[in-house]
Design an enzyme around this catalytic site. Structure first.
Site, PDB file in Angstrom:
ATOM      1  N   ASN A  67     -46.909  10.416   2.384  1.00  0.00           N
ATOM      2  CA  ASN A  67     -46.686  11.787   2.865  1.00  0.00           C
ATOM      3  C   ASN A  67     -45.192  11.976   3.124  1.00  0.00           C
ATOM      4  O   ASN A  67     -44.668  11.472   4.110  1.00  0.00           O
ATOM      5  CB  ASN A  67     -47.486  12.016   4.161  1.00  0.00           C
ATOM      6  N   TRP A  68     -44.549  12.706   2.222  1.00  0.00           N
ATOM      7  CA  TRP A  68     -43.089  12.861   2.323  1.00  0.00           C
ATOM      8  C   TRP A  68     -42.679  13.858   3.391  1.00  0.00           C
ATOM      9  O   TRP A  68     -41.503  13.989   3.684  1.00  0.00           O
ATOM     10  CB  TRP A  68     -42.521  13.317   0.984  1.00  0.00           C
ATOM     11  N   LYS A  69     -43.629  14.632   3.889  1.00  0.00           N
ATOM     12  CA  LYS A  69     -43.330  15.698   4.857  1.00  0.00           C
ATOM     13  C   LYS A  69     -42.270  16.638   4.259  1.00  0.00           C
ATOM     14  O   LYS A  69     -42.217  16.795   3.038  1.00  0.00           O
ATOM     15  CB  LYS A  69     -42.885  15.112   6.196  1.00  0.00           C
ATOM     16  N   HIS A 116     -53.272  17.608   9.196  1.00  0.00           N
ATOM     17  CA  HIS A 116     -52.282  16.648   9.689  1.00  0.00           C
ATOM     18  C   HIS A 116     -51.883  17.080  11.104  1.00  0.00           C
ATOM     19  O   HIS A 116     -51.809  18.271  11.405  1.00  0.00           O
ATOM     20  CB  HIS A 116     -51.061  16.633   8.763  1.00  0.00           C
ATOM     21  N   GLU A 170     -49.185  17.287  12.511  1.00  0.00           N
ATOM     22  CA  GLU A 170     -48.008  18.169  12.574  1.00  0.00           C
ATOM     23  C   GLU A 170     -48.385  19.608  12.243  1.00  0.00           C
ATOM     24  O   GLU A 170     -47.667  20.544  12.589  1.00  0.00           O
ATOM     25  CB  GLU A 170     -46.907  17.625  11.639  1.00  0.00           C
ATOM     26  N   GLU A 181     -55.173   8.947  12.059  1.00  0.00           N
ATOM     27  CA  GLU A 181     -53.772   8.812  12.439  1.00  0.00           C
ATOM     28  C   GLU A 181     -53.618   9.096  13.930  1.00  0.00           C
ATOM     29  O   GLU A 181     -53.568  10.276  14.346  1.00  0.00           O
ATOM     30  CB  GLU A 181     -52.914   9.822  11.675  1.00  0.00           C
ATOM     31  N   GLY A 206     -44.637   8.299  13.319  1.00  0.00           N
ATOM     32  CA  GLY A 206     -43.181   8.394  13.413  1.00  0.00           C
ATOM     33  C   GLY A 206     -42.577   7.737  14.634  1.00  0.00           C
ATOM     34  O   GLY A 206     -41.392   7.903  14.907  1.00  0.00           O
ATOM     35  N   SER A 227     -46.841   4.818  11.489  1.00  0.00           N
ATOM     36  CA  SER A 227     -45.835   3.751  11.509  1.00  0.00           C
ATOM     37  C   SER A 227     -46.242   2.536  10.663  1.00  0.00           C
ATOM     38  O   SER A 227     -46.005   1.384  11.053  1.00  0.00           O
ATOM     39  CB  SER A 227     -45.513   3.350  12.953  1.00  0.00           C
ATOM     40  N   GLY A 255     -45.909   7.757   6.164  1.00  0.00           N
ATOM     41  CA  GLY A 255     -44.909   8.816   6.274  1.00  0.00           C
ATOM     42  C   GLY A 255     -43.526   8.293   5.941  1.00  0.00           C
ATOM     43  O   GLY A 255     -43.163   8.135   4.774  1.00  0.00           O
ATOM     44  N   GLY A 256     -42.744   7.977   6.969  1.00  0.00           N
ATOM     45  CA  GLY A 256     -41.342   7.580   6.799  1.00  0.00           C
ATOM     46  C   GLY A 256     -41.122   6.521   5.732  1.00  0.00           C
ATOM     47  O   GLY A 256     -40.199   6.637   4.912  1.00  0.00           O
TER      48      GLY A 256
HETATM   49  C1  PEP Z   1     -47.671  10.635   8.684  1.00  0.00           C
HETATM   50  O1  PEP Z   1     -46.856  11.545   8.744  1.00  0.00           O
HETATM   51  O2  PEP Z   1     -48.789  10.873   8.244  1.00  0.00           O
HETATM   52  C2  PEP Z   1     -47.286   9.299   9.140  1.00  0.00           C
HETATM   53  C3  PEP Z   1     -48.203   8.408   9.242  1.00  0.00           C
HETATM   54  O3  PEP Z   1     -45.950   9.091   9.430  1.00  0.00           O
HETATM   55  P1  PEP Z   1     -45.245   7.681   9.742  1.00  0.00           P
HETATM   56  O4  PEP Z   1     -45.748   6.687   8.729  1.00  0.00           O
HETATM   57  O5  PEP Z   1     -43.785   7.944   9.608  1.00  0.00           O
HETATM   58  O6  PEP Z   1     -45.654   7.281  11.127  1.00  0.00           O
END
Ligand code: PEP
Length: 264
Positions: free
Chosen positions: A13-15, A105, A107, A175, A181, A221, A242-243
């Site tokens: 997930n590049w956001k 999600h 966010e 999640e 994050g 994470s 994500g990141g």
């Molecule tokens: C996400 O945005 O779905 C996520 C899991 O982010 P991260 O891996 O950066 O915690």
């Protein structure tokens, strides 16, 4: 529950990161890294979820170079078409060979006030167009303290599935909001406990077959250092990353989690 071999899914997930040119560069790098590693896409499925503006460019690259990565969208409209300024429909995504769409999600739930009903309607819209919804659920730190880990994810998945036809395929992404994050991932056991509870709930609100076949991802994470612990759990079938999905080498190491398990 019948035994069904579930193909792991690693989803990036590049956001709101990377324009369409940067998107092409990242997908090429990931594809090359996985080619060098002789990655077996049939054994572990890989999907990227770029911003909407990148989808057409990435689709064109995947088709031209015959790459086996799947394409996902980060959101979609619950509506089919019409006067919904700024929205993107499931049919538009399907036309771009988008295979998956994230719905709910944290966010979007938090930042855009999306209710469980909206999440369910988005999942239904995706499914109706042939796009598999990835239904995101997870508890905040306060939820965790007040209700324990599983209560909120279970309530969220139950509410979303009320809107989805019984025979529709979907993926669940667990999640914990406090892990997204933050650099503070859940432990593999915490992820497994909630994933197992989610699978039991799927059996209650669907049936044994659907519960056994549905992939439940962990997100929050995830890195190449901790992925093997999560994927070693019986009810965790992949990761939403994500990141770490923005770095080609790191993401490709996560995709190759089976090698870490073998090496351990
Ligand atoms: C996400 O945005 O779905 C996520 C899991 O982010 P991260 O891996 O950066 O915690």
């Amino acid at each position: 529950m019948p035994f069904v071999e579930r193909t792991p899914l690693i989803a990036g997930n590049w956001k709101m990161n990377l324009d369409h040119l940067q998107a092409i560069a990242l997908v090429q790098k990931v594809a090359w890294a996985l080619q060098d590693a002789r990655h077996d896409y049939a054994a572990t499925e890989v999907a990227v979820f770029p911003p909407f503006t990148d989808l057409r460019s990435v689709q064109t690259l995947l088709a031209a170079d015959k790459l086996s990565l799947a394409l996902g969208a980060q959101d979609l409209s619950p509506h089919e078409s019409g006067a919904y300024t700024g929205d993107i429909s499931a049919a538009m995504l399907a036309k771009l060979d988008v295979a998956y769409a994230l719905v709910g999600h944290s966010e979007r739930r938090g930042g855009h006030g999306e209710s469980d009903e909206t999440v369910g309607l988005k999942a239904r819209a995706a499914s109706a167009a042939g796009v598999v919804p990835v239904i995101c659920v997870g508890e905040t730190a306060e939820d965790l303290e007040q209700h324990g880990a599983a209560a909120i994810p279970l309530a969220q998945i139950t509410a979303a599935l009320e809107h989805l036809p019984r025979d529709a395929e979907f993926v669940v992404a667990y999640e914990p909001v406090w892990a997204i994050g933050s650099g503070q991932a859940a432990t593999p056991q915490q992820a497994e406990d909630v994933a197992r509870a989610l699978r039991e709930r799927l059996r209650d609100v669907r049936d044994d077959e659907r519960a056994a076949a549905t992939r439940i991802l962990y997100g929050g994470s995830v890195t190449s250092q901790n992925i093997a612990g999560f994927l070693g759990q019986p009810n965790v079938d992949g990761a939403l990353v994500g990141g770490a999905s923005l770095k080609a080498d790191e993401f490709s190491r996560i995709v190759q989690f089976k090698k870490h398990v073998t090496a351990a």
